[in-house]
Design a protein around this motif. Structure first.
Motif, short mmCIF file in Angstrom:
data_model
loop_
_atom_site.label_atom_id
_atom_site.label_comp_id
_atom_site.label_asym_id
_atom_site.label_seq_id
_atom_site.Cartn_x
_atom_site.Cartn_y
_atom_site.Cartn_z
N GLY A 57 -14.85 -28.28 -59.16
CA GLY A 57 -15.41 -28.64 -57.86
C GLY A 57 -16.93 -28.67 -57.86
N ASP A 72 -11.22 -33.86 -58.40
CA ASP A 72 -10.68 -34.61 -57.27
C ASP A 72 -9.16 -34.55 -57.23
N LEU A 75 -7.99 -31.02 -56.17
CA LEU A 75 -8.13 -30.78 -54.73
C LEU A 75 -7.10 -31.56 -53.93
N ASP A 76 -6.83 -32.78 -54.33
CA ASP A 76 -5.85 -33.62 -53.64
C ASP A 76 -4.46 -32.96 -53.69
N ARG A 79 -4.35 -29.69 -51.61
CA ARG A 79 -4.25 -29.92 -50.17
C ARG A 79 -2.83 -30.31 -49.77
N ARG A 96 -10.96 -23.13 -52.47
CA ARG A 96 -11.89 -24.14 -51.96
C ARG A 96 -11.08 -25.23 -51.28
N TYR A 97 -11.60 -25.73 -50.16
CA TYR A 97 -10.92 -26.81 -49.45
C TYR A 97 -11.73 -28.10 -49.53
N HIS A 98 -12.96 -27.99 -50.05
CA HIS A 98 -13.84 -29.15 -50.15
C HIS A 98 -14.36 -29.28 -51.59
N ASP A 99 -15.11 -30.33 -51.83
CA ASP A 99 -15.64 -30.59 -53.18
C ASP A 99 -16.89 -29.72 -53.39
N ILE A 100 -16.65 -28.44 -53.64
CA ILE A 100 -17.76 -27.50 -53.85
C ILE A 100 -17.43 -26.60 -55.05
#
Length: 241
Positions: A57, A72, A75-76, A79, A96-100
């Motif tokens: 991330g 990516d 994370l996809d 989620r 993490r829920y975002h690209d961090i």
């Protein structure tokens, strides 16, 4: 004489019937019979605390191949898994829920990469989850035959091994548009996440980016939904053991 006997019999019968009714009413009043709870398979996951860890991330892209980037994909899929598990009643925590990246959460190491990994471990351990799933994508240079998702577990943790096997068995059953998933075996994984977390958990490599079939599958929305459902079914299989 016959009529007299019938009247006595009838009177005795009515008295007994009344007595049984009174006793039955007392029993029902005292114990107040409660309905028997009926549990279904899906109830096994209700209220379970599950941490989902999408690997990499932010600045850390992970592996990449022909335009596909690991962070990516992780994370996809994470989620999608979160959405499914939440709908089924589980309490889901995401590292993490975002690209961090998560390296800013501690100063334990000079290495940014290790700080990121420690932050993930801390989340898993501090939340005292019932289980965790860490999601990654594989890449292996050169020619090789192996492809498809593989489950990894920490050596010596028999419950994690069982969870890995249950999920792997489900994934191995996937047949998507005529493509049969490789029949892979679970493996012991020497990973920071597995080595340093407490309790039940596995790491899943969802495929090899540089394998043609896996690369295609990981771009298919329907396949990713099937993959996520297989992970969910494997978790249910574990709790049904």
């Amino acid at each position: 004489m016959v009529i007299l006997c019938n009247k006595k019999f009838l009177s005795l019968f009515c008295s007994l019937l009344l007595l049984f009714f009174i006793i039955g009413s007392l029993i029902n009043y005292i114990f107040k019979a409660r309905p028997i709870a009926v549990f279904s398979r899906k109830d096994l996951i209700i209220a379970k605390s599950i941490v989902i860890d999408p690997g990499h991330g932010g600045i850390d892209r992970g592996t990449s191949y022909k335009g596909l980037i690991e962070k990516d994909i992780n994370l996809d899929i994470a989620r999608r898994l979160r959405s499914l598990l939440s709908k089924k009643g589980a309490k889901v925590i995401m590292t993490r829920y975002h690209d961090i990246s998560l390296d800013h959460h501690n100063r334990a190491y000079k290495s940014r990469h290790k700080r990121d990994l420690k932050a993930r471990v801390d989340i898993i351990n501090n939340k005292r989850s019932d289980l965790f799933i860490s999601i990654h994508v594989n890449y292996f240079p050169g020619k090789f035959r192996i492809r498809g998702p593989i489950l990894f577990y920490q050596k010596g943790r028999n419950l994690s091994k069982l969870l890995a096997q249950k999920i792997q068995d489900r994934i191995n059953q996937i047949n998507y548009q005529g493509v049969q998933i490789s029949q892979n075996n679970i493996r012991v994984g020497d990973y920071y996440i597995l080595n340093n977390t407490k309790g039940l958990g596995v790491l899943v490599e969802v495929g090899f980016l540089n394998k043609k079939i896996d690369n295609w599958l990981l771009t298919e929305t329907k396949f990713k939904d099937i993959l996520v459902d297989s992970i969910y079914q494997g978790i249910l299989d574990y709790y049904q053991k």
